[in-house]
Each structure stands twice: as C-alpha cells, then as structure tokens.
Design a protein around this motif. Structure first.
Motif, PDB file in Angstrom:
ATOM      1  N   LEU A 181     -18.118 -18.687 -14.940  1.00 40.89           N
ATOM      2  CA  LEU A 181     -17.676 -17.902 -13.727  1.00 40.89           C
ATOM      3  C   LEU A 181     -18.986 -17.428 -13.056  1.00 40.89           C
ATOM      4  CD1 LEU A 181     -14.986 -15.780 -15.250  1.00 40.89           C
ATOM      5  CD2 LEU A 181     -14.688 -17.868 -14.027  1.00 40.89           C
ATOM      6  N   ILE A 182     -19.899 -17.036 -13.637  1.00 41.12           N
ATOM      7  CA  ILE A 182     -21.272 -16.693 -12.969  1.00 41.12           C
ATOM      8  C   ILE A 182     -21.837 -17.689 -12.110  1.00 41.12           C
ATOM      9  CG2 ILE A 182     -23.647 -16.041 -13.117  1.00 41.12           C
ATOM     10  CD1 ILE A 182     -23.055 -13.872 -14.659  1.00 41.12           C
ATOM     11  N   TYR A 183     -21.887 -18.790 -12.896  1.00 43.35           N
ATOM     12  CA  TYR A 183     -22.261 -20.173 -11.934  1.00 43.35           C
ATOM     13  C   TYR A 183     -21.324 -20.415 -10.759  1.00 43.35           C
ATOM     14  CZ  TYR A 183     -22.998 -25.068 -11.188  1.00 43.35           C
ATOM     15  OH  TYR A 183     -23.248 -26.073 -10.363  1.00 43.35           O
ATOM     16  N   GLY A 184     -19.990 -20.178 -10.849  1.00 45.72           N
ATOM     17  CA  GLY A 184     -19.201 -20.526  -9.954  1.00 45.72           C
ATOM     18  C   GLY A 184     -19.158 -19.470  -8.778  1.00 45.72           C
ATOM     19  N   VAL A 185     -19.576 -18.464  -8.940  1.00 47.29           N
ATOM     20  CA  VAL A 185     -19.927 -17.162  -7.952  1.00 47.29           C
ATOM     21  C   VAL A 185     -20.997 -17.225  -7.338  1.00 47.29           C
ATOM     22  CG1 VAL A 185     -19.648 -14.771  -7.493  1.00 47.29           C
ATOM     23  CG2 VAL A 185     -17.943 -15.718  -9.088  1.00 47.29           C
ATOM     24  N   THR A 186     -21.979 -17.297  -8.112  1.00 45.41           N
ATOM     25  CA  THR A 186     -23.460 -17.332  -7.610  1.00 45.41           C
ATOM     26  C   THR A 186     -24.155 -18.567  -7.376  1.00 45.41           C
ATOM     27  OG1 THR A 186     -24.423 -17.267  -9.610  1.00 45.41           O
ATOM     28  CG2 THR A 186     -23.853 -15.242  -8.917  1.00 45.41           C
ATOM     29  N   GLY A 187     -23.717 -19.759  -7.917  1.00 44.37           N
ATOM     30  CA  GLY A 187     -23.968 -21.054  -7.470  1.00 44.37           C
ATOM     31  C   GLY A 187     -25.217 -21.432  -8.603  1.00 44.37           C
ATOM     32  N   SER A 188     -25.553 -20.577  -9.431  1.00 44.26           N
ATOM     33  CA  SER A 188     -26.829 -20.949 -10.355  1.00 44.26           C
ATOM     34  C   SER A 188     -26.684 -20.229 -11.740  1.00 44.26           C
ATOM     35  CB  SER A 188     -27.925 -20.165  -9.643  1.00 44.26           C
ATOM     36  OG  SER A 188     -28.975 -20.475 -10.591  1.00 44.26           O
ATOM     37  N   THR A 189     -27.591 -20.678 -12.504  1.00 41.83           N
ATOM     38  CA  THR A 189     -27.479 -19.896 -13.825  1.00 41.83           C
ATOM     39  C   THR A 189     -28.840 -19.399 -14.114  1.00 41.83           C
ATOM     40  OG1 THR A 189     -28.022 -22.267 -14.989  1.00 41.83           O
ATOM     41  CG2 THR A 189     -25.712 -21.517 -14.996  1.00 41.83           C
ATOM     42  N   ASN A 190     -29.745 -19.481 -13.130  1.00 47.90           N
ATOM     43  CA  ASN A 190     -30.934 -18.975 -13.325  1.00 47.90           C
ATOM     44  C   ASN A 190     -30.994 -17.255 -13.100  1.00 47.90           C
ATOM     45  OD1 ASN A 190     -33.934 -18.051 -12.411  1.00 47.90           O
ATOM     46  ND2 ASN A 190     -34.157 -19.952 -13.316  1.00 47.90           N
ATOM     47  N   PHE A 191     -31.734 -16.549 -14.094  1.00 51.38           N
ATOM     48  CA  PHE A 191     -31.751 -15.119 -13.609  1.00 51.38           C
ATOM     49  C   PHE A 191     -31.912 -14.788 -12.358  1.00 51.38           C
ATOM     50  CE2 PHE A 191     -32.134 -13.735 -18.723  1.00 51.38           C
ATOM     51  CZ  PHE A 191     -30.975 -14.590 -18.786  1.00 51.38           C
ATOM     52  N   GLY A 192     -33.059 -15.103 -11.882  1.00 54.89           N
ATOM     53  CA  GLY A 192     -33.688 -14.773 -10.589  1.00 54.89           C
ATOM     54  C   GLY A 192     -32.896 -15.114  -9.458  1.00 54.89           C
ATOM     55  N   ASP A 193     -32.077 -16.465  -9.495  1.00 54.20           N
ATOM     56  CA  ASP A 193     -31.138 -16.812  -8.525  1.00 54.20           C
ATOM     57  C   ASP A 193     -30.103 -16.067  -8.706  1.00 54.20           C
ATOM     58  OD1 ASP A 193     -33.375 -18.833  -7.963  1.00 54.20           O
ATOM     59  OD2 ASP A 193     -32.307 -20.319  -8.933  1.00 54.20           O
ATOM     60  N   ILE A 194     -29.511 -15.695  -9.622  1.00 52.80           N
ATOM     61  CA  ILE A 194     -28.317 -15.079  -9.693  1.00 52.80           C
ATOM     62  C   ILE A 194     -28.480 -13.592  -9.140  1.00 52.80           C
ATOM     63  CG2 ILE A 194     -26.836 -13.779 -11.196  1.00 52.80           C
ATOM     64  CD1 ILE A 194     -27.232 -15.903 -13.188  1.00 52.80           C
ATOM     65  N   ALA A 195     -29.674 -12.911  -9.646  1.00 49.01           N
ATOM     66  CA  ALA A 195     -30.084 -11.482  -8.798  1.00 49.01           C
ATOM     67  C   ALA A 195     -30.240 -11.705  -7.458  1.00 49.01           C
ATOM     68  CB  ALA A 195     -31.157 -11.045  -9.371  1.00 49.01           C
ATOM     69  N   ALA A 196     -30.754 -12.747  -6.867  1.00 48.14           N
ATOM     70  CA  ALA A 196     -30.988 -13.081  -5.283  1.00 48.14           C
ATOM     71  C   ALA A 196     -29.604 -13.245  -4.823  1.00 48.14           C
ATOM     72  CB  ALA A 196     -31.733 -14.306  -5.338  1.00 48.14           C
ATOM     73  N   LEU A 203     -22.350  -9.368  -4.153  1.00 49.19           N
ATOM     74  CA  LEU A 203     -21.391  -9.660  -5.187  1.00 49.19           C
ATOM     75  C   LEU A 203     -21.116  -8.538  -6.321  1.00 49.19           C
ATOM     76  CD1 LEU A 203     -22.237 -13.224  -5.766  1.00 49.19           C
ATOM     77  CD2 LEU A 203     -20.171 -12.563  -4.840  1.00 49.19           C
ATOM     78  N   ALA A 204     -21.892  -7.563  -5.823  1.00 52.17           N
ATOM     79  CA  ALA A 204     -21.907  -6.465  -7.161  1.00 52.17           C
ATOM     80  C   ALA A 204     -20.722  -6.055  -7.408  1.00 52.17           C
ATOM     81  CB  ALA A 204     -22.738  -5.268  -6.671  1.00 52.17           C
ATOM     82  N   ARG A 205     -19.668  -5.888  -6.468  1.00 53.33           N
ATOM     83  CA  ARG A 205     -18.278  -5.626  -6.912  1.00 53.33           C
ATOM     84  C   ARG A 205     -17.135  -6.678  -6.983  1.00 53.33           C
ATOM     85  NH1 ARG A 205     -20.950  -1.941  -5.869  1.00 53.33           N
ATOM     86  NH2 ARG A 205     -20.940   0.162  -6.317  1.00 53.33           N
ATOM     87  N   ASN A 206     -17.868  -7.866  -6.616  1.00 51.57           N
ATOM     88  CA  ASN A 206     -16.888  -9.080  -6.874  1.00 51.57           C
ATOM     89  C   ASN A 206     -16.044  -9.144  -8.184  1.00 51.57           C
ATOM     90  OD1 ASN A 206     -15.951 -11.780  -7.306  1.00 51.57           O
ATOM     91  ND2 ASN A 206     -17.281 -12.555  -5.722  1.00 51.57           N
ATOM     92  N   PRO A 207     -14.596  -9.190  -8.099  1.00 51.77           N
ATOM     93  CA  PRO A 207     -13.907  -9.013  -9.419  1.00 51.77           C
ATOM     94  C   PRO A 207     -14.192 -10.204 -10.558  1.00 51.77           C
ATOM     95  CG  PRO A 207     -12.275  -9.411  -7.629  1.00 51.77           C
ATOM     96  CD  PRO A 207     -13.751  -9.105  -7.085  1.00 51.77           C
ATOM     97  N   LEU A 208     -14.603 -11.388  -9.663  1.00 49.63           N
ATOM     98  CA  LEU A 208     -14.878 -12.477 -10.805  1.00 49.63           C
ATOM     99  C   LEU A 208     -16.200 -12.382 -11.397  1.00 49.63           C
ATOM    100  CD1 LEU A 208     -13.072 -15.029 -11.320  1.00 49.63           C
ATOM    101  CD2 LEU A 208     -14.270 -16.052  -9.554  1.00 49.63           C
ATOM    102  N   PHE A 209     -17.207 -11.665 -10.694  1.00 47.77           N
ATOM    103  CA  PHE A 209     -18.276 -11.632 -11.066  1.00 47.77           C
ATOM    104  C   PHE A 209     -18.165 -10.507 -12.218  1.00 47.77           C
ATOM    105  CE2 PHE A 209     -22.635  -9.239 -10.861  1.00 47.77           C
ATOM    106  CZ  PHE A 209     -23.514 -10.431 -11.370  1.00 47.77           C
ATOM    107  N   LEU A 210     -17.416  -9.461 -12.004  1.00 50.35           N
ATOM    108  CA  LEU A 210     -17.324  -8.272 -13.107  1.00 50.35           C
ATOM    109  C   LEU A 210     -16.720  -9.136 -14.353  1.00 50.35           C
ATOM    110  CD1 LEU A 210     -16.525  -5.188 -10.836  1.00 50.35           C
ATOM    111  CD2 LEU A 210     -18.618  -5.882 -11.707  1.00 50.35           C
TER     112      LEU A 210
END
Lengths: 499, 100
Positions: A181-196, A203-210
């Motif tokens: 799901l994180i990959y789907g929402v942010t397009g990456s699995t890398n910590f730095g890229d996810i944070a970016a 996305l901080a309040r995106n339901p899928l991310f939560l």
C-alpha cells in the motif's frame, strides 16, 4: 569488455554482513562433516564474532551514505545495533557450550543458523528501504525458526517452532500488505523517497497511507511481541532451547526495535498525531497484560516471556514519545535495549545452567530454592538481574526506564508514564519471588548447577554491565553518559536523513 | 473495463480469505496454504501498483516475495514433517502442551 568495478568502500561497509555470511557457510560445511562441534569449532565461532566487532569499530568513523542504490546504510545507528546483536549472539554462544551437549544438539548447524540470523539482523538494522527490512526480517526469522526446532525429539521444541513459524509468516503477510500500500500511495519503497513523497503530495492524512502504517505496525508488533500480537511469546520462549530464548529476547527484540525506530522516525513522523494514540493504547495494554499474567507464572521461562512482553510495552512508550525536535526518546530506547539485553542475557545464562531433563525441567521455583546460599556468586548475579529487570534504583534497569519515561514526560505523555510506573511496581512481585526462593527457602539436596566457564563469563560481564550502567562514571570503561552520547551521535545522521 | 480498483479489490479479498483461513482452519497444512494465499495477494497488489505507476520496483518486489515464500515453505514443511514424525498429527488443536 569492461567488468563492473566493485567499490571497495562499499565492500568495507558490507564487511560485518559478509563476515557473518562467510561464518554461516563455514559452519554449515563443518556441520556436514563433523558429528559434534568441539572446542576447536566453538573457538572459531567466537573469533568470527570478534572480527565483526572489529569491523564495527573500524567503520564507526567512516562517513555514512546510502549504499546499494539506497537499499542499506551503514551509519552509527546501524553499527550501534550491529555491535549489540553481535554481542547478544556471542553471549548466546558462550551460554550454550554445555547446554548443547546436555541436550544432544551440539552440531555445527546450530552456529551456522545463529550466524545467518545475526546477518539478517544486521541487514534489518541497516535497512533504508522497506524491501531490505523485509529481507532482513525474513533472514533473521527463518534461521530462528530452525533454531527453535533444534531439539528435534522434544515435543515442546517442535510445538514452539511451529507456533513461531506460523505466526511469524502470518505477521510478515500483514507487513508486506502494508508495504505494497505504501508503494502504491508514494510510488517507492525507499525511506527517503517515502518521506519526500509524503511531504510533497501531502499524504500524512491519506487513509490508505494510515492503513499501511497500521498494517506495518501489526507486522512489527508481532516481532517485538506487543499485545495483542503476543500470543506466541510465552509458548515459544518456553519451548525453545534456553540459549535461543535468550537470543530471541535480546537480539530479535533489539533489531526489530531498531527498524521500528528508523522507519517511524524517517517516514511516519508527519502522521504522528494520527498513530500516537494507537501506540499509546498498545503500550498500556502491552505492559499491563505482560505484568499481570507474569504474576501467576510458575515456569521461569514463561515468567521471563511475560516480562519481555512488559518490557516491550515500556519501550513502546519511547516510540510514542519520538519527536523530530530532539533525540531524547530515540536515544532512551537505544539505551533501554542495551540494558535489557545485558540483564536478560545474564538471567537466561543462569536459567540454562540450571535447566535439566525431568518433569519440571529445572525451570520452576523449587529448583531455585537455596541457590543464593549455596552458590553466592550465581545467586548474587541472578538477584542483580531481577532487581534490574524490576527497575530498582542502583541498577541499570532503573536508568533505562528513567530516560525513556523522562522523554515521554517531556512530550506530555504524563498519563502513560504514571501507568508505566504503577506497572513497574507491580512487576516487583514476580521478580522478587525468584530472589525470595533463592535466599529464603531451603532444600535438602543442593541445586545441581552446570555453570561452565562460558556461562560464568556471561554472568560476570552482564553483572558488571548492569551495575556499571547503573551508577558507573565515564572513564576507562564507558559509563551511562558515554553510552547515551553514542546513542545521540548515532541518531544525528538518522534524523538528518529523514527530516 | 477492468481498472486498478478491480485488481485492488481482488487482492484485498484474497488477502482476507487468507487471514480467515489462518484464523479459522485447524489443519496446519491448510493454515500454511492460507499464508501463501496472503503472500500472493500481496504480490498481486505490488504488480498492480507497478503497472499503475509505470515503475519496475513493484515487479522486482514480487519476485523477492516469491523467493522468500519458497524459502519459508521449505522451513515450514520441514517443521511440519518433524511434528508429524513425533506426534502423528497435523491438527492445530492437538498441539497444546504448553498452557498458562
């Protein structure tokens, strides 16, 4: 034709993992060609661990940057935990010498699996990508499933291995679904890229991310045995060979919390207001269930299992208190994990010296009665570990709690800290019961104790660590201040990368 | 038309079939199969997102997951065989030696 050039600097940073991998392979072969791992083989096991520690010291001053396309980073945070899990593995090896012979499982594969598992932990603590977290957890766990099952003819060992395996695999399913799901929402699995991506796309309040955070929390919750994902812990701790129980309680917990801290620190801090309530509840339930159920345990390994659940609850308070502004909570967690590792290694070393074949297996209270009077050194060590686990002031356990709790108070989590302090008071009862049995009960036949040199070394070092980290000043031997300083410098980089 | 939502719904359904299988079936082999189903649901989700975001990462992850699932199957089945040799059962309810 040109060959891809291997960067020697990268190889140097991977050296701890590579040494552990090599050691794992060497002992796999040794196990195939020898019937029993003698003193010669065991001394090599120790040499390999020392080589890893030497590399850790060598790498401590090397400037860290992400390696292997951002999959791993060998910074001070990961080196700190690499050293810790290696020490835990070394302690396990020293504890197990006579134990393995007594229960007929002294084979090279034992050490091979221990090395592979340690390597998985090193990958886990150096992970900078959810995929390397996944690979690290799996490598660590697969080897431990086998180690838990190592007493092949023993029903309890079988059952423990099966429970650990099924629940571990179940948990990794949740973790992976969260990763996808994180990959789907942010397009990456890398910590730095996810944070970016979280910052960029809001996305901080995106339901899928939560939802993904909740699934990952469930997956990691299984590994650190937090309630409600703790059902496996007592059974697995009881059924596993005691040195492996000690390894699970110390190294697995340390490595999992390292990944926990780095992941939450780097990727999920912007959504903290959303998940902090969940962690709050998890921490309260975890420590309360752990302590209350530990009160009625007769088997000392089960008691230590519930105690380990309770301690996971205390450490979760640190996670709830994580903050982007300061490193107090994170360095408190690191200190706590170190202290917990020493006192638990020590306690389990003594438990494995007393364990024997038979109905109670030398694991119940009467097996400890009179121990403190007959064997003053062993009794004193065990008493010190029990006081430290309970968090009585002059021991390290008190300061570990103090740093985590004070970080939580600074973050305004006063209610949580009050519940934790009440829980610590409750835990005194079952820790002291062991001490009472050792010093105030008598029995006719002395307790048979098989404390060989390795166990004595582990006991002595753990005792010194528990006392020194409690009130030792900095100096020739690193004291509390030094360890805290190390944790702070280890965290500086993590913080810088994430925020 | 088949959209990303269909794939994601299918993946979620497969995942929860797996979860319920683990929680409610008592045969260890079936529990084990349910876990594999969960991992395959995860793979479907990864591949869907990889197609959707036009990146290769998700495809690669799916291979990692498959490889690890195979390794897990090896260890898991070895443990099951060991239990069957000692106890002659693969029912979860028979494995209750340790209790509070």
């Amino acid at each position: 034709m040109t060959f891809p050039v291997v960067d020697t600097n990268v190889l140097l940073q991977l050296a701890p993992m590579l040494v552990l991998l090599l050691a794992g392979l060497v002992f796999m072969m040794a196990g195939a060609f020898t019937r029993r791992a003698g003193a010669f083989q065991r001394s090599f096991v120790i040499v390999f661990h020392i080589v890893v520690l030497v590399y850790v010291i060598k790498l401590w001053s090397v400037e860290a940057s992400p390696i292997l396309n951002g999959m791993l980073i060998v910074d001070r945070f990961s080196l700190f935990f690499t050293a810790l899990v290696t020490l835990c593995a070394l302690g396990t090896v020293l504890t197990s010498a006579h134990y393995l012979d007594r229960f007929g499982m002294n084979r090279g594969e034992f050490f091979s699996m221990l090395f592979f598992s340690t390597m998985g932990m090193v990958v886990l603590v150096s992970a900078l990508d959810l995929i390397s977290v996944f690979l690290g957890i799996e490598l660590m766990s697969l080897a431990i499933y086998i180690l838990v099952a190592f007493r092949r003819r023993d029903f309890l060992s079988n059952e423990a291995a099966l429970k650990y395996f099924l629940i571990g695999a179940f948990a990794i399913g949740f973790f992976l679904y969260g990763v996808s799901l994180i990959y789907g929402v942010t397009g990456s699995t890398n910590f730095g890229d996810i944070a970016a991506a979280v910052a960029e796309k809001g996305l901080a309040r995106n339901p899928l991310f939560l939802l993904a955070i909740a699934l990952i929390l469930a997956g990691l919750g299984f590994k650190v045995s937090s309630v409600p994902f703790h059902m496996w812990t007592p059974d697995v701790y009881q059924g596993a060979p005691t040195p492996i129980t000690s390894f699970m309680a110390t190294a697995v917990k340390a490595a999992s919390f390292a990944a926990f801290v780095r992941l939450f620190y780097m990727c999920f801090m912007t959504s903290k207001d959303q998940w902090v309530a969940i962690i709050w509840v998890l921490a309260v339930v975890t420590m309360t269930v752990g302590n209350v159920v530990a009160l009625v345990q007769r088997n000392i390994k089960r008691m230590m299992a519930y105690s380990s659940i309770a301690h996971a609850g205390y450490i979760l308070i640190g996670i709830a208190a994580l903050s982007v502004d300061n490193n107090n909570a994170a360095s408190g967690i690191m200190f706590y994990v170190v202290v917990y590792a020493f006192m638990t290694l020590g306690a389990f070393a003594l438990i494995s010296a007393i364990e024997k074949k038979g109905i109670t297996r030398g694991l119940e209270e009467p097996d400890y009665s009179g121990l403190g009077l007959e064997r003053p050194f062993l009794g004193f060590c065990m008493a010190a570990f029990m006081f430290s686990l309970a968090g009585i002031p002059p021991t390290a356990g008190f300061f570990a709690k103090y740093y985590v709790f004070s970080a939580a108070v600074n973050e305004g989590l006063v209610g949580l800290v009050i519940i934790a302090v009440l829980n610590s008071a409750l835990s005194l009862y079952y820790y002291l019961r062991v001490v009472v049995a050792m010093y105030m009960q008598r029995r006719d036949v002395p307790v048979p104790v098989d404390a060989d040199l390795g166990i004595r070394i582990v006991l002595l070092i753990s005792l010194l660590a528990v006392l020194w980290l409690g009130f030792g000043p900095s100096g020739v031997v690193p004291g509390v201040e030094d360890v805290l300083e190390w944790t702070r410098t280890s965290l500086a980089k993590v913080n810088g990368l994430g925020m | 038309m088949v959209t990303i939502h269909h794939y994601m719904t299918l993946s979620a359904i497969l995942f929860f079939i797996g979860v319920f299988g683990v929680l409610y079936r008592r045969n260890l082999i079936v529990i084990f199969m349910s876990i594999e189903l969960m991992l395959n649901a995860v793979n479907l989700s990864f591949v869907t997102f990889a197609r959707y975001t036009q990146s290769m990462d998700g495809h690669v992850v799916a291979f990692f997951v498959m490889a690890l699932a195979a390794a897990e199957a090896a260890v898991g089945l070895a443990i099951l065989v060991m239990i069957f040799r000692n106890r002659a059962t693969v029912q979860a309810d028979d494995l209750r030696l340790m209790r509070d």
